[in-house]
Scaffold this active site. Sequence first.
Site, mmCIF file in Angstrom:
data_model
loop_
_atom_site.group_PDB
_atom_site.id
_atom_site.type_symbol
_atom_site.label_atom_id
_atom_site.label_comp_id
_atom_site.label_asym_id
_atom_site.label_seq_id
_atom_site.Cartn_x
_atom_site.Cartn_y
_atom_site.Cartn_z
ATOM 1 N N GLU A 442 9.874 39.195 57.191
ATOM 2 C CA GLU A 442 9.010 40.133 57.906
ATOM 3 C C GLU A 442 8.047 40.777 56.916
ATOM 4 O OE1 GLU A 442 9.549 43.534 61.357
ATOM 5 O OE2 GLU A 442 11.248 42.364 60.668
ATOM 6 N N GLU A 718 17.562 50.621 57.604
ATOM 7 C CA GLU A 718 16.793 50.536 58.850
ATOM 8 C C GLU A 718 17.576 51.123 60.016
ATOM 9 O OE1 GLU A 718 14.375 47.166 61.441
ATOM 10 O OE2 GLU A 718 15.956 46.524 60.073
#
Length: 916
Positions: A442, A718
């Site tokens: 990502e 996260e």
Amino acid sequence: MTTGPVVRIGSGEPFTATPAPRLTWKTLSRTENWLQARAEIELVTAEARVTASLDGDESVFVEWPFAPLRPRETVAVRVRVEGVDGSVSPWSEPAEVTAGFLESGEWRARFVGSGSDEPHLLRATFDVHGGVRRAFLYATAFGAYDVRLNGSAVDDAVLKPGWTSYQWRLLYDVNDVTAHLRQGTNTIGIELAGGWYTEDFGFRDAARRFYEGNPAAAAQLVIEYEDGTSTTVVTGEDWQWSPGPVVAASIYQGETYDARRSGDDWRPVVLVEVPDVRPEPRSGPPVRVIERREVAEVLTTPSGKTVLDFGQNLVGWVRLTVSGPRGHTVTLRHAEVLERGELGTRPLRNAAATDRYTLRGEGEETWEPRWTFHGFRYVEVENWPGELSPAAVSAAVVHTDMRRTGGFTTSHPLLQQFHDNVVWGMRGNFLSIPTDCPQRDERLGWTGDLQVFAPTASFLYDCDAFLRSWLEDVMLEQRAAKGVVPMTVPAVIPQVPGQLEPVAAWGDVITVVPTVLRERFGDHDAIATCFEAMAAWVDTVTDRTDGKLLWESGVQFGDWLDPDAPPDQPGQAKTDAGLVATAYFHRSADLTAQAARILGRDEDARRYGDLAARIAEEFRRTYVTPSGRMMSDAPTAYALAIVFGLVDGERKAAMGERLRHLVRAYGYHIATGFVGTPIICDALTATGHVDAASRLLLQTECPSWLYPVRMGATTIWERWDSMLEDGTINPGQMTSFNHYALGAVADWLHRCVAGLAPAEPGYRRIRVAPTLLDTLDDAFAWHDTPYGRASAGWCRSNDLVRFEIEVPPNTRACVRLPSGAEHEVGSGTHTWTESHPRPRRTRTGLGLDSDLATIVDDVEAYRAVLGAISSIDPGRAAAFRRSTRWTPGRRLRDPLSHTPLEIVEAIEKALAALPG
């Protein structure tokens, strides 16, 4: 005055990207309350010495008062200042700067390459005859490149020129290479890899190339001779290319290097078709290797593999020194965590994060990759020849080379580690662009992450130039998307649903970040440059709401990663997504109105101010009851309404009470996601519930800010539970151990707990308002403002609290102490002492009939209850902790109605044993 001013030009790099760089200087003085009355600025060029005078106290981002610089012109600037007290400083040391831009139309270099995506080498020769006065190299690539002149690197930057929206914007680097040239024949060589330009972007099977075409490099060397003549060497058809030792290179997959390949199979280059973009000079610092870290421990996994632990989750790569037979290949695999003692690679998804080095076989060889980067703490080493010495491997820490400007310290070890984790998370994700994560497939410029983190980032590092550069890409992408700010910038995942649809809290980055840059750095030009984009965003959202003022349609992430959301449905938050979107709609309209007022755009100020007021009224009418209860009864909803100024007076107070109630009901565990987490402590503080904010901050059970710290985290995760309590990785498909968004609460630590905040843009006036937390013994924050070092903090000694602040010259501070005492002070160090005894809790007769709120507010009682359950059935204790709502009016025995008698008796016994 003891010392003169220090001048800083632009981003601090030796080249300026503009002919009129703005000037900033700091004055060093031991004189208390020193303020600047006027300044003299002297410019020394090759032809003349010119002085400009400036009346007043301006010293930050001062407009260039001289004729514009010419390309390659080098000048020296120095300043001296006079105080309002009549004191006059000596002249500062000259600050030298060179114009690093080219004339319009001067760029003549062609983009060349091999015509394939494979990494390769480029080269050409040229002659130098006569005395060289100066030589400048301008270079760039659609891809990643490095340049060597006569075998020597021209700079220490890596992954040049960085990632921009390549279809519209490409940066070039400039270097003074005079010292690299020699008389006679010279060789210029370029190493070229694909970098971001050839990467596949997207998730799992949907990953695709976004940019079309093969990587290509362009370089232009301008040589100025002492006799006044000049020559220019440019990339073109006369260059050659050769396969080099880099066999393969990918940001996500890693680098493969074969030291046996000599790179001497030279062939004519291909003129590569590239986007029709005129390269522009870099305006911010490049990416560099910032530090190197040694191996902390060598581990042997249960399966017998060798893993190196660097003791810190970081971003970069490893350098190795190895000896072995020719053709022997060493493989390095990277990961952030271990799971059951083995390398935890599942969160990497499609990213292999693997480097391979094949030995040349000629004694000791040293190598490190240069065309990839990894997020890792652990490196699995496979096929090392002989015995592996930890000294043979080191980790390179890589990120954009920003100057550190702020910090926070406390004697509370877990909180200090948390703040350290915030810093490391920023370092790892400020690499060319502000990314969401640095390890998996990502590493994108998600706008929502930066929107919430920008205040924290602007305190910790001088990231103004970095973010201004990225905002250029944001505006280009927004223009292409007809007013929509994409979820990621560069916008390279169009296949993701809603990528080019307006998304609240993500698209609002275009109004929030320019505002933050003006507030924190005094960068007034940020809102001037971005104003049209700010207005376009608000207008776009207005159109999507069809004049209804409630933004309840389209793709929304809402309070992303609410801890109660299922692992694979992170958008299913407690707070209504339309409420979140409408609150942000109001915020962006309000920020745009403020920007318009600052810029003197009165009509725009009235229009957007009126829009913000109407949105707020509709928000209250739709989502808020007359008594101050939110229709979406969740902590994030109340925090948004309070902090974004959507309510005031009695309704705001009522909302604060309800927010405090909900925070306690959740057992002082985090119950917010990306949107609510950065502001919940602000909302509690603003409504008089610092005690709840303190309990929330220092909670160590999951979910909380300190749970990852307790689990050994060295960066911000996260997810609140990226790693479960049993040491296994969260089962969701989206898990990173280095995301900075949930660390945005650090801004509250700086501003409110330590008490150091800007009262005017750039800290021209400083607000010092420390907030005492009964659970802390001390808190201290420092920040290198554009005017100099400012600091604020406090420390307890029994019932006395000492407050100390440092105010830089040419500023003033407004101080409000916890007692309510107010002071206005000038530059210098100031201290006060006040009596603030910690509250003493009285405890009487706790038992099964005690109120649940009473139990949870008493930390020892709460721990006694959970400890008693856990001693008999740990699983039941965890379930009880997750499911119980600690609300007043309910007895402790109520949620224990189906609990085995043995546990109930253990709880009664534990509570009875507590001291009165």
